[in-house]
Design a protein around this motif. Structure first.
Motif, PDB file in Angstrom:
ATOM      1  N   SER A  14       8.012 -93.649 -47.056  1.00 19.28           N
ATOM      2  CA  SER A  14       6.658 -93.630 -47.420  1.00 19.28           C
ATOM      3  C   SER A  14       6.068 -91.919 -47.333  1.00 19.28           C
ATOM      4  O   SER A  14       6.194 -91.591 -46.174  1.00 19.28           O
ATOM      5  N   THR A  15       5.779 -91.683 -48.187  1.00 17.14           N
ATOM      6  CA  THR A  15       5.378 -90.242 -48.147  1.00 17.14           C
ATOM      7  C   THR A  15       3.892 -90.101 -47.384  1.00 17.14           C
ATOM      8  O   THR A  15       3.554 -89.163 -46.551  1.00 17.14           O
ATOM      9  N   ARG A  16       2.714 -91.128 -47.293  1.00 19.54           N
ATOM     10  CA  ARG A  16       1.697 -90.965 -46.847  1.00 19.54           C
ATOM     11  C   ARG A  16       1.647 -91.502 -45.289  1.00 19.54           C
ATOM     12  O   ARG A  16       1.050 -91.045 -44.232  1.00 19.54           O
ATOM     13  N   LEU A  17       2.765 -92.549 -44.892  1.00 18.29           N
ATOM     14  CA  LEU A  17       2.727 -93.001 -43.726  1.00 18.29           C
ATOM     15  C   LEU A  17       4.030 -93.603 -43.669  1.00 18.29           C
ATOM     16  O   LEU A  17       4.571 -94.655 -43.469  1.00 18.29           O
ATOM     17  N   MET A  22       7.467-100.829 -40.270  1.00 17.48           N
ATOM     18  CA  MET A  22       8.072-101.124 -38.838  1.00 17.48           C
ATOM     19  C   MET A  22       7.297-100.872 -38.021  1.00 17.48           C
ATOM     20  O   MET A  22       7.194-101.089 -36.963  1.00 17.48           O
ATOM     21  N   LEU A  23       5.786-100.652 -38.502  1.00 18.50           N
ATOM     22  CA  LEU A  23       4.739-100.557 -37.391  1.00 18.50           C
ATOM     23  C   LEU A  23       4.345-101.862 -36.660  1.00 18.50           C
ATOM     24  O   LEU A  23       4.634-102.664 -37.338  1.00 18.50           O
ATOM     25  N   THR A 192      -4.516-102.962 -47.536  1.00 19.46           N
ATOM     26  CA  THR A 192      -3.152-102.608 -47.964  1.00 19.46           C
ATOM     27  C   THR A 192      -2.873-101.365 -46.936  1.00 19.46           C
ATOM     28  O   THR A 192      -3.892-100.708 -46.472  1.00 19.46           O
ATOM     29  N   LEU A 193      -1.628-101.017 -46.651  1.00 18.65           N
ATOM     30  CA  LEU A 193      -1.188-100.140 -45.429  1.00 18.65           C
ATOM     31  C   LEU A 193      -0.402 -98.978 -46.076  1.00 18.65           C
ATOM     32  O   LEU A 193       0.525 -98.745 -46.162  1.00 18.65           O
ATOM     33  N   ASP A 194      -1.526 -97.945 -46.203  1.00 14.66           N
ATOM     34  CA  ASP A 194      -1.004 -96.579 -46.847  1.00 14.66           C
ATOM     35  C   ASP A 194      -1.268 -95.417 -45.912  1.00 14.66           C
ATOM     36  O   ASP A 194      -0.510 -94.314 -45.660  1.00 14.66           O
ATOM     37  N   GLU A 195      -2.179 -95.522 -44.603  1.00 17.26           N
ATOM     38  CA  GLU A 195      -2.615 -94.443 -44.006  1.00 17.26           C
ATOM     39  C   GLU A 195      -3.001 -95.167 -42.707  1.00 17.26           C
ATOM     40  O   GLU A 195      -2.993 -96.105 -42.476  1.00 17.26           O
TER      41      GLU A 195
END
Length: 270
Positions: A14-17, A22-23, A192-195
């Protein structure tokens, strides 16, 4: 009920995060939660994590193997081909496209979509007032994805699994309107998870609600965010990518006015 499979698209690049799938949330990676929530669907015959053959996904695949999670590895950039490889092998009638960065996906919402499409022999569903809580899981007829795969070649459809074609061509689709449960509609929030701020929100939700002995329902999450609206402020300044915003704003009226072949009302036990 005709065969339906859930394909969870996941990558580490992912480019942002980077590495977001796997977090950890409550001691387990995000992708583990997404997969196990998808497995709760009554009408999903099989759930598969679709990773890539790129070496950046080796860590992800090692985890999937070690935890007996069903997976497939395909093209990194052509995600649509990743889906079609699985579709051609499994031969489902319907496909649940799940993004691995939404660890709140709702099995009941997925089952409602599958039942609605089966009832009316539909291609896709439409919700006039969906809100943010239902992001991350949409059902589409497999033949629609096959048509896009065979007849379009642009990179955006390859990356976004035909979403651009679908959004731009409601007149070519058999659309079923699904009316979601009123208590689950949540506006002006972001799930949603992006950052990093998105991750902070999900961590807070999981810390407050997750219990390995009891399923965390979407209603629980929505109730929490309504009860503690300050949580929504954690990631309020994070935005979707420009393409997502453009598609959502530009084609909203077209989809609202498009012909619907049927209307399906939410069922708590579809």
């Amino acid at each position: 009920m005709q065969k339906a499979i859930a394909i969870i698209q996941a990558r580490m690049s992912s480019t942002r995060l980077p590495g977001k799938v796997m977090l950890p949330l409550a001691g387990k990676p995000v992708v583990w939660h997404v997969y196990n929530r998808a497995k709760q669907c009554k009408y999903v015959d099989e759930a598969i994590v679709a990773a890539s053959t790129d070496k950046s996904d080796d860590e992800l695949v090692d985890f999937l193997k070690a935890n007996n999670i069903n997976y497939y590895r395909g093209s990194l950039d052509n995600v649509l081909k990743r889906f079609m490889d699985i579709i051609y092998e499994k031969k489902p009638q319907y496909v649940v496209r799940i993004t691995a960065d939404c660890p709140h996906i709702c099995p009941i919402w997925i089952d409602n979509q599958i039942k609605a499409l089966n009832l009316f022999d539909g291609d896709v569903v439409y919700c006039e007032n969906m809100g943010c809580a239902f992001e991350g899981a949409g059902v589409v007829k497999a033949s629609v994805l096959e048509h896009i795969f065979k007849n379009t070649s642009d990179d955006q459809n390859k990356e976004h699994v035909g979403a651009v074609f679908i959004t731009q061509n409601p007149d070519k689709l058999r659309i079923v309107e699904v009316c979601p449960k009123e208590s689950l509609i949540l506006q002006n929030c972001r799930l949603t998870l992006d950052e990093q701020k998105d991750y902070k929100l999900y961590k807070t939700i999981y810390e407050k609600l997750y219990d390995p002995e009891h399923f965390m329902y979407l209603q629980d999450i929505v109730n929490l965010l309504k009860k503690e609206p300050e949580l929504i402020n954690i990631n309020k300044d994070v935005h979707h990518k420009p393409l997502n915003i453009e598609l959502q704003t530009k084609y909203t009226l077209m989809w609202k006015n498009a012909k619907k072949i049927g209307k399906f009302f939410w069922q708590d036990n579809p």
